[in-house]
Design a protein around this motif. Sequence first.
Motif: not given
Length: 199
Positions: A114-118
């Motif tokens: 979904l495009g969430i970065r960590f």
Amino acid sequence: SEERYQALQSLLKTARLDHIAMPVDDKDLYAEFFQTLGFEKGYDPNPRDIGDEDTSMNTSVLGGMFALMTGIEYTGKVASQISRYLQKSGNFSIQHIAIRVDNLQAVVDAWHTLGIRFLTEEDSKPVLLRDTDSPHADVLQCFTYPLCPTARGLFFELKQVFPKGTFVTQSKDEFRDRNVGMLWHYVRKALDEGWLFEV
């Protein structure tokens, strides 16, 4: 797509709150107050096992739910990331929310899609950290980047608890203090780059 969101909702249907982390101006004082209210003090690491040569934090988990943190400055060169967060957001502001899930790898993969970065990321791929410190269970953890500019740096910790000795792929075999220490260094790097908590 609708199918993707339905699959994600199914993954998170059994998700539950694990703990919330809050910077305070005097961790020892508030920890004692929480204990007076009946919340048992659990995780309480040596600050030297977490930070770096300049900064660290004094932290305790009360009742297994409330992680209280106060910043420590050793050299005076830079302010602790916890002190900076406290100054910006205030006492008992929520720094991160930890959510326990049943399939961490699947949730991380879905959020990444979904495009969430960590924060715990290498080569643009999320990295799962593994806590083997407990004699009873292994814990996987992964930490998102801050959620949005208006969230003042708030991020999620995702975690999953496994029976002791369970083999998990794509994880780093680390003790909890090392996990927290590694997260500390990721955040320090982001602070040095000038964007984290400065939104």
